[in-house]
Design an enzyme around this catalytic site. Structure first.
Site, PDB file in Angstrom:
ATOM      1  N   CYS A   2       0.849  -1.198   0.000  1.00 34.26           N
ATOM      2  CA  CYS A   2       0.000   0.000   0.000  1.00 34.26           C
ATOM      3  C   CYS A   2       0.886   1.250   0.000  1.00 34.26           C
ATOM      4  O   CYS A   2       2.021   1.226   0.450  1.00 34.26           O
ATOM      5  CB  CYS A   2      -0.925   0.081   1.201  1.00 34.26           C
ATOM      6  SG  CYS A   2      -1.902  -1.394   1.468  1.00 34.26           S
ATOM      7  N   ARG A  27       2.973   0.395  -5.373  1.00 29.61           N
ATOM      8  CA  ARG A  27       2.949  -0.281  -4.078  1.00 29.61           C
ATOM      9  C   ARG A  27       1.681  -1.101  -3.864  1.00 29.61           C
ATOM     10  O   ARG A  27       1.539  -1.802  -2.856  1.00 29.61           O
ATOM     11  CB  ARG A  27       3.065   0.742  -2.949  1.00 29.61           C
ATOM     12  CG  ARG A  27       4.304   1.602  -3.033  1.00 29.61           C
ATOM     13  CD  ARG A  27       4.337   2.596  -1.909  1.00 29.61           C
ATOM     14  NE  ARG A  27       4.424   1.926  -0.631  1.00 29.61           N
ATOM     15  CZ  ARG A  27       5.556   1.508  -0.072  1.00 29.61           C
ATOM     16  NH1 ARG A  27       6.697   1.731  -0.684  1.00 29.61           N
ATOM     17  NH2 ARG A  27       5.548   0.908   1.079  1.00 29.61           N
ATOM     18  N   TRP A  75      -2.938  -2.602  -1.536  1.00 30.59           N
ATOM     19  CA  TRP A  75      -2.662  -3.978  -1.920  1.00 30.59           C
ATOM     20  C   TRP A  75      -3.285  -4.811  -0.806  1.00 30.59           C
ATOM     21  O   TRP A  75      -2.815  -4.794   0.335  1.00 30.59           O
ATOM     22  CB  TRP A  75      -1.159  -4.227  -2.010  1.00 30.59           C
ATOM     23  CG  TRP A  75      -0.814  -5.582  -2.560  1.00 30.59           C
ATOM     24  CD1 TRP A  75      -0.728  -5.945  -3.871  1.00 30.59           C
ATOM     25  CD2 TRP A  75      -0.498  -6.758  -1.810  1.00 30.59           C
ATOM     26  NE1 TRP A  75      -0.393  -7.270  -3.987  1.00 30.59           N
ATOM     27  CE2 TRP A  75      -0.241  -7.798  -2.737  1.00 30.59           C
ATOM     28  CE3 TRP A  75      -0.419  -7.051  -0.442  1.00 30.59           C
ATOM     29  CZ2 TRP A  75       0.102  -9.087  -2.352  1.00 30.59           C
ATOM     30  CZ3 TRP A  75      -0.081  -8.339  -0.065  1.00 30.59           C
ATOM     31  CH2 TRP A  75       0.176  -9.346  -1.012  1.00 30.59           C
ATOM     32  N   ASN A 101      -0.692   1.703   6.058  1.00 32.79           N
ATOM     33  CA  ASN A 101       0.084   0.720   5.291  1.00 32.79           C
ATOM     34  C   ASN A 101       0.784  -0.179   6.309  1.00 32.79           C
ATOM     35  O   ASN A 101       1.478   0.327   7.183  1.00 32.79           O
ATOM     36  CB  ASN A 101       1.103   1.449   4.410  1.00 32.79           C
ATOM     37  CG  ASN A 101       2.230   0.550   3.911  1.00 32.79           C
ATOM     38  OD1 ASN A 101       3.365   0.973   3.788  1.00 32.79           O
ATOM     39  ND2 ASN A 101       1.934  -0.690   3.642  1.00 32.79           N
ATOM     40  N   GLY A 102       0.577  -1.483   6.186  1.00 34.80           N
ATOM     41  CA  GLY A 102       1.216  -2.416   7.114  1.00 34.80           C
ATOM     42  C   GLY A 102       0.232  -3.476   7.554  1.00 34.80           C
ATOM     43  O   GLY A 102      -0.865  -3.598   7.001  1.00 34.80           O
ATOM     44  N   GLU A 472      15.179 -16.454 -13.712  1.00 36.11           N
ATOM     45  CA  GLU A 472      14.701 -15.074 -13.837  1.00 36.11           C
ATOM     46  C   GLU A 472      13.827 -14.910 -15.086  1.00 36.11           C
ATOM     47  O   GLU A 472      12.794 -14.227 -15.049  1.00 36.11           O
ATOM     48  CB  GLU A 472      15.903 -14.110 -13.869  1.00 36.11           C
ATOM     49  CG  GLU A 472      15.574 -12.662 -14.156  1.00 36.11           C
ATOM     50  CD  GLU A 472      14.548 -12.045 -13.200  1.00 36.11           C
ATOM     51  OE1 GLU A 472      14.241 -12.633 -12.150  1.00 36.11           O
ATOM     52  OE2 GLU A 472      14.025 -10.965 -13.545  1.00 36.11           O
ATOM     53  N   LYS A 476       9.904 -13.642 -15.103  1.00 36.45           N
ATOM     54  CA  LYS A 476       9.431 -12.503 -15.910  1.00 36.45           C
ATOM     55  C   LYS A 476       8.201 -12.896 -16.718  1.00 36.45           C
ATOM     56  O   LYS A 476       7.203 -12.199 -16.754  1.00 36.45           O
ATOM     57  CB  LYS A 476      10.520 -12.075 -16.887  1.00 36.45           C
ATOM     58  CG  LYS A 476      11.355 -10.883 -16.774  1.00 36.45           C
ATOM     59  CD  LYS A 476      11.192  -9.778 -15.853  1.00 36.45           C
ATOM     60  CE  LYS A 476      10.772 -10.019 -14.470  1.00 36.45           C
ATOM     61  NZ  LYS A 476      11.623  -9.763 -13.370  1.00 36.45           N
ATOM     62  N   GLU A 479       4.982 -13.660 -14.508  1.00 34.16           N
ATOM     63  CA  GLU A 479       4.365 -12.601 -13.721  1.00 34.16           C
ATOM     64  C   GLU A 479       3.600 -11.589 -14.548  1.00 34.16           C
ATOM     65  O   GLU A 479       2.681 -10.954 -14.035  1.00 34.16           O
ATOM     66  CB  GLU A 479       5.385 -11.902 -12.809  1.00 34.16           C
ATOM     67  CG  GLU A 479       6.394 -11.027 -13.503  1.00 34.16           C
ATOM     68  CD  GLU A 479       7.266 -10.249 -12.512  1.00 34.16           C
ATOM     69  OE1 GLU A 479       8.457 -10.125 -12.785  1.00 34.16           O
ATOM     70  OE2 GLU A 479       6.769  -9.768 -11.498  1.00 34.16           O
ATOM     71  N   HIS A 495      13.921 -36.170 -14.880  1.00 29.23           N
ATOM     72  CA  HIS A 495      13.648 -36.854 -13.610  1.00 29.23           C
ATOM     73  C   HIS A 495      12.218 -36.639 -13.135  1.00 29.23           C
ATOM     74  O   HIS A 495      11.929 -36.733 -11.949  1.00 29.23           O
ATOM     75  CB  HIS A 495      14.660 -36.405 -12.550  1.00 29.23           C
ATOM     76  CG  HIS A 495      16.059 -36.798 -12.895  1.00 29.23           C
ATOM     77  ND1 HIS A 495      16.504 -38.101 -12.828  1.00 29.23           N
ATOM     78  CD2 HIS A 495      17.106 -36.072 -13.366  1.00 29.23           C
ATOM     79  CE1 HIS A 495      17.767 -38.154 -13.221  1.00 29.23           C
ATOM     80  NE2 HIS A 495      18.148 -36.933 -13.565  1.00 29.23           N
ATOM     81  N   LYS A 590       4.956  -3.551  -6.410  1.00 26.88           N
ATOM     82  CA  LYS A 590       6.389  -3.378  -6.646  1.00 26.88           C
ATOM     83  C   LYS A 590       7.200  -3.554  -5.364  1.00 26.88           C
ATOM     84  O   LYS A 590       8.284  -4.110  -5.376  1.00 26.88           O
ATOM     85  CB  LYS A 590       6.616  -1.983  -7.231  1.00 26.88           C
ATOM     86  CG  LYS A 590       8.047  -1.667  -7.562  1.00 26.88           C
ATOM     87  CD  LYS A 590       8.459  -2.367  -8.822  1.00 26.88           C
ATOM     88  CE  LYS A 590       9.889  -2.064  -9.223  1.00 26.88           C
ATOM     89  NZ  LYS A 590      10.374  -3.089 -10.166  1.00 26.88           N
TER      90      LYS A 590
END
Ligand code: M6R
Length: 595
Positions: A2, A27, A75, A101-102, A472, A476, A479, A495, A590
């Site tokens: 947030c 955020r 968020w 926020n938290g 990576e 990418k 997401e 395997h 982010k």
């Protein structure tokens, strides 16, 4: 996560807050809200809803002047994104209005123990804070009520509080979640990130944990949770406003992919004098004094950490481990005698990393943060920090921070190694040119995506350093395009996981190392025989005529700096094809400031 923004002063609070929220949307962007003081009616108005800041703007009344307000972009942690759960929240009598926020870990206990008479209108933990303040305000002053509330909260918070009975003041408080105070010409702004100050305030104050702040039209007072005034340092903002705009690009992600050559050149200019590394601070000594490095990170930064491990071990001979921060925090392995903890974090705010930092500091271990944000919590709280100089990264999908982190890790590894033959500056310069060569071919990659990425799943495979690049690359792609993608060690597929390969499954192999070229190609034949559609990203030294993407040869530990770029474009174009919101993919944010 947030983002919160509050303003009190002579300027247009609505404009400042909405603008700040737009900058903080990285955020979280599930819902947004704002409360503004309407002087003509001596009333606080609240506008809030599920959706983005653009939607909030469309439901906000612009017809009156306002010089005080608080805003929030969410968020979701407690409760689904809907209007009820959107901030601001109010106390039962509506006297106190807050944004938060938290995460308040003990909110259920507080409800049961103190607020059993109170009605709750949302599923959030935040409403508890507003109602505790109200509860205590029956016998205490507002300031005392807020500070008493803070002493009861367990968890993290960055808070802004408004009292409907006193539109001359805005209160703020902070613990674990980031919060900064900007000193503008016409007023004071408080926000989760300095980005919200750009263009408004040049000077700012970083607020410490357990701070309590009162803002009036005459300025601000910073106190601790007990009510004692605390000293503070004023710093100057050095973010270029232009850097946080998209400019000619359709998306921030595209801009940031394209910026990578100049980021590498910028890093060279910051950390080299001629061919000599000029890294100030205590990083070199801390590394030399340790017997083992523990890289702690999450997501993309952890994937950069894997390349860093290769560099520290192969260039400098220092044993290095890489750990997922959220695992390490509560399940620490046996440590060496003199460990050094290296935290890699673009934002410098990731809560999972902070939990480890707090823990290892308590045990007396040394720490170094590698970050893009030198004002961040992890930079401030570690024993040293190294800045990656990537410039603001706005797209949720990290691109230029990854390559910048790898470049910095190589400089650190070189700085502590005995190698006198390798000219790192020259090798990095070559990388910047080769990056440009790939960027010039992006339209070709777009065509490959159309032809090959037609399924709901995909694999990236590689060995050694190419395996780390595969991890990576897969992150990418999944997401932002929501294609289920795995980064896999090429030899491990057979395997078990090879069972997932069927007609048309895209498998993308990264091959940049001579020693494993043949082995990875054998693994490719295995998946081709089972119907996979394969793409090879290779370098000139190991190329085969059938490889679709062939890159320049560079210093071998630098190959991920090149192989990653086509994969960033693959992710970008796959998401573009599908019409997704590239810069703000679903369910993500982010800066991940909750554990
Ligand atoms: O700010 P940090 O580097 O600490 O963030 C860690 C991860 O959340 C982050 O790298 C994330 O995986 C990327 N944004 C994904 O592209």
């Amino acid at each position: 996560m947030c983002g919160i923004v509050g303003y009190l002063g002579k300027e247009d609070a609505r404009e400042i807050i909405l603008n700040g929220l737009r900058k903080l949307e990285y955020r979280g962007y599930d819902s947004a809200g704002i409360s503004l003081y309407k002087k003509t009616d001596n009333e606080f108005m609240i506008y809030k809803d599920k959706g983005r800041v653009a939607h909030l703007e469309s439901i906000t009344d612009f017809s009156y002047d306002t010089g005080l307000g608080i805003g929030h972009t969410r968020w979701a942690t407690h409760g689904i994104p809907n209007q009820n759960n959107s901030h601001p929240h109010q106390s039962n009598t509506k006297r106190f209005i807050i944004v938060h926020n938290g995460v308040i870990e003990n909110y259920k206990e507080l409800k049961n123990d103190i607020l059993h008479q109170t009605n709750f209108y949302s599923d959030t933990d935040t409403e508890v804070i507003a109602n505790l303040i109200e509860e205590f305000s029956h016998t205490l002053t507002v300031e005392e009520s807020i500070r008493k509330t803070l002493t009861l909260l367990e968890g993290s918070y960055a808070l802004l509080v408004i009292d409907r009975l006193n539109p001359e003041i805005m209160y703020a408080a902070k613990n674990k979640s980031p919060l900064l105070l900007g000193i503008g010409q016409g007023g004071t702004i408080i926000a989760s990130d300095v980005m919200a100050f750009v263009g408004l305030a040049n000077d700012y104050v970083t607020l410490d944990d357990k701070s309590f702040i009162e803002v009036t039209k005459d300025g601000f007072i910073i106190k601790d949770i007990i009510g004692k005034e605390t000293p503070y340092d004023i710093k100057t903002i050095d973010i270029d406003n232009f850097n946080v705009e998209k400019g000619e690009y359709a998306h921030f992600m595209l801009k940031e992919i394209n910026e990578q050559p100049s980021v590498i050149r910028n890093i060279i200019s910051k950390y080299f004098d001629g061919d000599k590394i000029t890294l100030n601070g205590n990083a070199k000594k801390m590394i030399n004094d340790s017997d083992r490095l523990y890289i702690i990170a999450a997501g993309t930064s952890m994937n950069a950490g894997f390349i860093g491990k290769e560099m520290f071990e192969k260039m400098a001979g220092i044993p290095t481990e890489v750990h997922i921060a959220s695992e390490f925090a509560y399940n620490m392995p046996l440590l060496s005698d003199n460990p050094l903890f290296i935290f890699i974090s673009q934002s410098g705010e990731t809560a999972d990393l902070r939990a480890v930092l707090v823990n290892i500091k308590r045990k007396g271990y040394r720490s170094l943060t590698i970050t893009n944000v030198k004002t961040s919590t992890l930079a401030r709280e570690a024993d040293g920090y190294v800045e990656i100089f990537a410039g603001p990264e706005i797209a949720v999908a990290s691109t230029k921070a990854y390559t910048a982190q790898i470049a910095i890790l190589s400089i650190l590894a070189m700085h502590v190694s005995d190698n006198t033959h390798l000219n790192l500056r020259k090798e990095l310069s070559k990388v910047a040119i080769s990056m440009e060569n790939i960027i010039d071919k992006k339209e070709y990659i777009k065509d490959i995506v159309k032809e090959y990425l037609t399924k709901r799943n995909c694999f990236y495979i590689g060995r050694g350093i190419d395996y780390y690049a595969s991890l990576e690359s897969a992150l990418k792609l999944k997401e932002i395009s929501y294609i289920q993608t795995e980064g896999f060690a090429a030899g491990e597929l057979k395997h078990g996981t090879i069972a997932l390969i069927e007609e048309g499954t895209p498998v993308i192999a990264i091959i940049s190392q001579k020693e494993i070229n043949k082995n990875t190609r054998s693994n490719l034949y295995e998946v081709q025989s089972r119907g996979a559609k394969t793409i090879v990203i290779s370098t000139k030294a190991v190329k085969d005529s059938s490889d679709l993407i062939v890159l320049d040869d560079v210093f071998e530990l630098f190959s991920p700096l090149l192989t990653i770029i086509p994969t960033q474009f693959i992710a970008y174009y796959a998401a573009l094809e599908r019409g997704y919101d590239i810069d703000k993919p679903r369910n993500l944010a982010k800066s991940v400031t909750v554990e």
